[in-house]
Design an enzyme around this catalytic site. Structure first.
Site, short mmCIF file in Angstrom:
data_model
loop_
_atom_site.label_atom_id
_atom_site.label_comp_id
_atom_site.label_asym_id
_atom_site.label_seq_id
_atom_site.Cartn_x
_atom_site.Cartn_y
_atom_site.Cartn_z
N ASN A 8 0.75 -1.28 -0.07
CA ASN A 8 0.05 -0.11 0.05
C ASN A 8 0.98 1.28 -0.04
OD1 ASN A 8 -1.74 2.03 0.55
ND2 ASN A 8 -2.97 1.02 2.08
N ARG A 86 -2.56 -1.62 -3.41
CA ARG A 86 -3.78 -0.45 -3.29
C ARG A 86 -3.22 0.55 -4.64
NH1 ARG A 86 -3.29 4.97 -0.12
NH2 ARG A 86 -5.53 5.78 -0.30
N HIS A 174 -10.96 6.09 -0.75
CA HIS A 174 -10.95 5.29 0.41
C HIS A 174 -11.68 4.05 0.35
CE1 HIS A 174 -9.59 9.43 2.27
NE2 HIS A 174 -8.57 8.65 2.12
N ARG A 234 -4.66 18.87 2.53
CA ARG A 234 -5.45 19.33 1.25
C ARG A 234 -6.74 19.95 2.02
NH1 ARG A 234 -5.97 13.20 -0.68
NH2 ARG A 234 -4.68 12.80 0.93
N GLU A 369 -7.21 -2.28 5.32
CA GLU A 369 -7.41 -2.21 3.82
C GLU A 369 -6.34 -3.39 3.16
OE1 GLU A 369 -7.55 2.56 3.07
OE2 GLU A 369 -5.48 1.68 3.38
#
Length: 387
Positions: A8, A86, A174, A234, A369
């Site tokens: 990932n 990912r 996500h 962000r 994840e």
């Protein structure tokens, strides 16, 4: 016996997991951080103390090489039969994991402008893994895939329709985290899974997902990973007129604007200090408190908007680094959402309970994840075996 390895990759880090290919029991995991600088490798083995050491890794290729060396003793001669990656952006066409070959990688490379902070690094790790294991099955798992199939009204922008046909739409991100939470709800909270749930993935990257029956109905993130909630670096939601002002009045280039939007805004920009929520909560600097206030206010606003999208809300789930660990943030959000029927259980929230409210359920569920990726690789391996 054989193994599955998951990678990932972020801009300066790679999380990894080593799984038994049959049982998906995680046998080792960890991450490489600060790639290109004072790189550190953390290795966690169940039941053993965490191992931390400094390594040389100027790029993702060298980081992957270091990961392979770190896990080699735990392979104990077994073959790595599959690797899962990912990949943030799958575009409009990918709603499921994808077995990677050169053509697939080339197509995903063309999506890099849509996720410049993530996609190039995701694919760099893919290329490094293919060089290290040229015969091993490589599978991409997309953060956008979970959100494919949104109702059209939640998938489009108020632009001329030709832009939608060109791929300008709300992709959402996500998705691997949301897929794990949807599965966890189905397993442990089936009544909630069947209802209307807002999941708050709060971390350095942050977004919300509205789910009905475990399916994504809407997301706060859109065409890129910039929109929606305030994040670590962000800005989240903002007036696009600001970008026109930056271009025309300030004479900024697209490169300069990109840097501001992806690396200098959010919690870091608002506080003038850091994007680390732990440090902001501990700070007595007024700007730190203002950044936290803005973050929590945006989360609460967007939870209410997601509830409106679904015509109501039956539960709220917190996950991600901030969602799982920052009790003060959860408390502020729930206090602001009391009008929806949430009532904070301060004791459960402070002690790390799973359910942290009376009234409407608010849950804290750790995401995984890497396990979602490992499952996808196992499915691909089984599909190949049947073929």
């Amino acid at each position: 016996m054989s193994a599955i390895l998951t990678l990932n990759a972020g801009s300066s880090s790679i999380k990894f997991g080593l799984f038994d290919a049959d049982t998906l029991e995680e046998e080792a995991g960890g991450q490489v951080e600060k790639i290109g600088g004072k790189t550190e490798l953390d290795l966690e083995i169940p039941g053993q103390p965490k191992l931390e050491r400094r390594i040389p890794a100027a790029n993702h290729q060298e980081a992957v090489t270091a990961i392979l060396a770190a896990i080699a003793p735990y392979l104990d001669g077994r073959e790595v039969v599959g690797m899962g990656h990912r990949v943030v952006h799958g575009g409009p066409d990918h709603a499921a994991p994808l077995v990677l070959d050169e053509a697939a990688i080339a197509a995903l490379t063309r999506l890099e402008p849509l996720a410049p902070l993530h996609q190039p690094h995701n694919l760099s790790a893919v290329r490094a893994a293919r060089r290290a294991f040229p015969e091993t099955l490589q599978v991409a798992c997309f953060d956008t895939a979970f959100h494919r199939g949104h109702p059209w009204v939640n998938d489009t922008y108020g632009l001329p329709r030709r832009f939608y046909d060109m791929g300008v739409r709300r992709y959402g991100f996500h998705g691997l985290s949301y897929a794990f939470i949807a599965g966890k709800l189905a397993e442990d909270w089936p009544a909630l899974h069947a209802g209307r749930v807002v999941v708050a993935h709060l971390g350095n990257g942050a977004s919300l997902c509205a789910m009905e029956g475990g399916r994504s109905i809407a997301s706060t993130m859109g065409f890129s990973a910039l929109s929606g909630l305030c994040m670590g670096t962000r800005p989240g939601q903002m007036d696009p007129g600001v970008l026109l002002w930056m271009l025309d009045d300030q004479g900024m280039s697209s490169v300069e604007i990109t840097r501001v939007l992806y690396k200098e805004s959010g919690l870091k920009g608002l506080s003038g200090l850091t994007n680390d929520m732990r440090a902001l909560l501990a700070s007595d600097v007024p700007e730190a408190a203002q950044a936290v206030d803005y973050f929590t206010d945006r989360v609460a606003q967007e939870v209410a908007a997601m509830a409106a999208t679904m015509g109501g809300i039956d539960a709220l789930v917190f996950t991600g680094g901030i969602g799982e660990n920052a009790a003060p943030i959860r408390a502020r959000v729930l206090d602001q959402l009391a009008f929806l029927g949430f009532a904070l259980d301060a004791s459960a929230n402070a002690s790390g309970g799973t359910r942290i409210s009376s009234g409407l359920p608010a849950l804290v569920l750790p995401t995984n994840e890497e396990l979602v990726i490992a499952r996808a690789v196992r499915d691909a391996l089984r599909g190949r075996a049947r073929a």
